[in-house]
Scaffold this active site. Structure first.
Site, mmCIF file in Angstrom:
data_model
loop_
_atom_site.group_PDB
_atom_site.id
_atom_site.type_symbol
_atom_site.label_atom_id
_atom_site.label_comp_id
_atom_site.label_asym_id
_atom_site.label_seq_id
_atom_site.Cartn_x
_atom_site.Cartn_y
_atom_site.Cartn_z
ATOM 1 N N ASP A 189 0.818 -1.206 0.000
ATOM 2 C CA ASP A 189 0.000 0.000 0.000
ATOM 3 C C ASP A 189 0.858 1.264 0.000
ATOM 4 O O ASP A 189 0.655 2.165 -0.801
ATOM 5 C CB ASP A 189 -0.972 0.012 1.200
ATOM 6 C CG ASP A 189 -0.289 -0.230 2.559
ATOM 7 O OD1 ASP A 189 0.948 -0.439 2.601
ATOM 8 O OD2 ASP A 189 -0.996 -0.203 3.577
ATOM 9 N N ASP B 205 6.899 3.829 3.486
ATOM 10 C CA ASP B 205 7.061 4.911 4.458
ATOM 11 C C ASP B 205 8.531 4.920 4.910
ATOM 12 O O ASP B 205 9.390 5.392 4.175
ATOM 13 C CB ASP B 205 6.073 4.651 5.605
ATOM 14 C CG ASP B 205 5.963 5.787 6.590
ATOM 15 O OD1 ASP B 205 6.107 6.935 6.186
ATOM 16 O OD2 ASP B 205 5.721 5.525 7.796
ATOM 17 N N PHE C 237 -0.289 11.536 7.347
ATOM 18 C CA PHE C 237 -0.873 10.223 7.601
ATOM 19 C C PHE C 237 -2.139 10.065 6.771
ATOM 20 O O PHE C 237 -3.082 10.838 6.886
ATOM 21 C CB PHE C 237 -1.185 10.026 9.088
ATOM 22 C CG PHE C 237 -1.454 8.588 9.415
ATOM 23 C CD1 PHE C 237 -0.406 7.716 9.657
ATOM 24 C CD2 PHE C 237 -2.750 8.099 9.438
ATOM 25 C CE1 PHE C 237 -0.641 6.374 9.923
ATOM 26 C CE2 PHE C 237 -2.996 6.765 9.712
ATOM 27 C CZ PHE C 237 -1.939 5.902 9.957
ATOM 28 N N ARG D 86 -10.320 1.663 5.968
ATOM 29 C CA ARG D 86 -9.798 0.914 4.817
ATOM 30 C C ARG D 86 -10.776 0.941 3.645
ATOM 31 O O ARG D 86 -10.388 0.872 2.491
ATOM 32 C CB ARG D 86 -9.554 -0.554 5.190
ATOM 33 C CG ARG D 86 -8.406 -0.773 6.156
ATOM 34 C CD ARG D 86 -8.053 -2.256 6.175
ATOM 35 N NE ARG D 86 -7.290 -2.654 7.340
ATOM 36 C CZ ARG D 86 -5.960 -2.549 7.458
ATOM 37 N NH1 ARG D 86 -5.257 -2.042 6.472
ATOM 38 N NH2 ARG D 86 -5.340 -2.952 8.552
HETATM 39 P P1 IMP Z 1 7.231 1.281 6.691
HETATM 40 O O1 IMP Z 1 7.729 -0.043 7.170
HETATM 41 O O2 IMP Z 1 7.529 2.393 7.641
HETATM 42 O O3 IMP Z 1 7.612 1.601 5.281
HETATM 43 O O4 IMP Z 1 5.669 1.232 6.791
HETATM 44 C C1 IMP Z 1 4.908 0.474 5.980
HETATM 45 C C2 IMP Z 1 3.560 0.233 6.626
HETATM 46 O O5 IMP Z 1 3.209 1.232 7.596
HETATM 47 C C3 IMP Z 1 2.496 0.302 5.562
HETATM 48 O O6 IMP Z 1 2.320 -0.938 4.946
HETATM 49 C C4 IMP Z 1 1.293 0.758 6.361
HETATM 50 O O7 IMP Z 1 0.626 -0.340 6.937
HETATM 51 C C5 IMP Z 1 1.848 1.604 7.474
HETATM 52 N N1 IMP Z 1 1.772 3.065 7.145
HETATM 53 C C6 IMP Z 1 2.785 3.894 6.883
HETATM 54 N N2 IMP Z 1 2.356 5.134 6.610
HETATM 55 C C7 IMP Z 1 1.010 5.076 6.715
HETATM 56 C C8 IMP Z 1 -0.045 6.050 6.538
HETATM 57 O O8 IMP Z 1 0.160 7.227 6.222
HETATM 58 N N3 IMP Z 1 -1.311 5.589 6.734
HETATM 59 C C9 IMP Z 1 -1.595 4.307 7.069
HETATM 60 N N4 IMP Z 1 -0.661 3.360 7.232
HETATM 61 C C10 IMP Z 1 0.637 3.750 7.059
HETATM 62 MG MG MG Z 2 -1.360 -0.518 8.681
#
Ligand code: IMP
Ligand code: MG
Length: 194
Positions: A112, A115, A164, A177
């Protein structure tokens, strides 16, 4: 019996939340169709094995899969990450593994949002050990400002600012969702990553 004061009304929390549309549904669908064409153009003859990262990628994966022509198969994996939005522990745990082997296959990891990149970094390590033919990464959203891990996606739907977001599979505490658009969530309090 006195009236219980143990449970605070849920509505109290919800009144401070609001969602402002960032990417409307038509734009999401148009971009996904383009991404599907890009992916097929890069691999015109190969069966593609799409691996969706539960649960945030479900709508993106189902829409993307239906736009890719030719031979496509699907599988799912689930991970949980610890830490919150501002303090990532970097600890990722596999909570549901794939059904099938990816050895020798062309795998497209479907996420999705990218981040910090910690989740993707973990997944790529796991997948690479399983000897796929090749691995590519497709993400609907990319927040480049937040990146910690040295990872990148091959196909990016939209680059977004450091806000966010919810909707189109993305949640806040498992809610939102089901929104068809992607929107920015505003809270009175700090936003926790789920
Ligand atoms: P990362 O490991 O920090 O790259 O985060 C990945 C996961 O964090 C994604 O698959 C989402 O589930 C969650 N995430 C990160 N940013 C957001 C956001 O802005 N909204 C909702 N979920 C997020
Ligand atoms: Mg999540």
């Amino acid at each position: 019996m006195p009236k219980s004061t143990r449970y605070k009304p849920k509505s109290k929390r919800q009144t401070v939340e609001s969602v402002r549309t960032l990417i409307p549904r038509e734009q999401i669908q148009r971009r996904i169709a383009e991404m599907a064409r890009e992916i097929r153009r890069d691999f015109p003859l190969e069966p593609l094995h799409l691996v969706g990262v539960l649960k945030g990628s479900i709508f993106f994966l189902t829409d993307l899969a239906r736009e890719i022509s030719g031979d496509v198969s699907l599988d799912f994996i689930a991970v949980s990450s610890y830490g919150d939005r501002t303090h990532t522990s970097g600890e990722v745990k596999l909570t549901r593994d794939l059904d099938a082997s990816i050895e020798g296959r062309t795998v497209i990891v479907v996420e999705d949002i990218l981040d910090t990149g910690m989740t993707l970094q973990y997944l790529l390590r796991v997948f690479e050990q399983r000897k796929p033919r090749r691995i590519r990464v497709a993400v609907l959203l990319d927040k480049p400002e937040r990146r910690i891990a040295k990872v990148r996606a091959d196909y990016v739907g939209f680059k977004i600012p450091n806000e966010f977001v919810v909707g189109y599979g993305l949640d806040y505490a498992e809610r939102y969702r089901n929104l068809a658009d992607v929107g920015v969530l505003t809270l009175g309090a700090r936003v926790k990553k789920t």
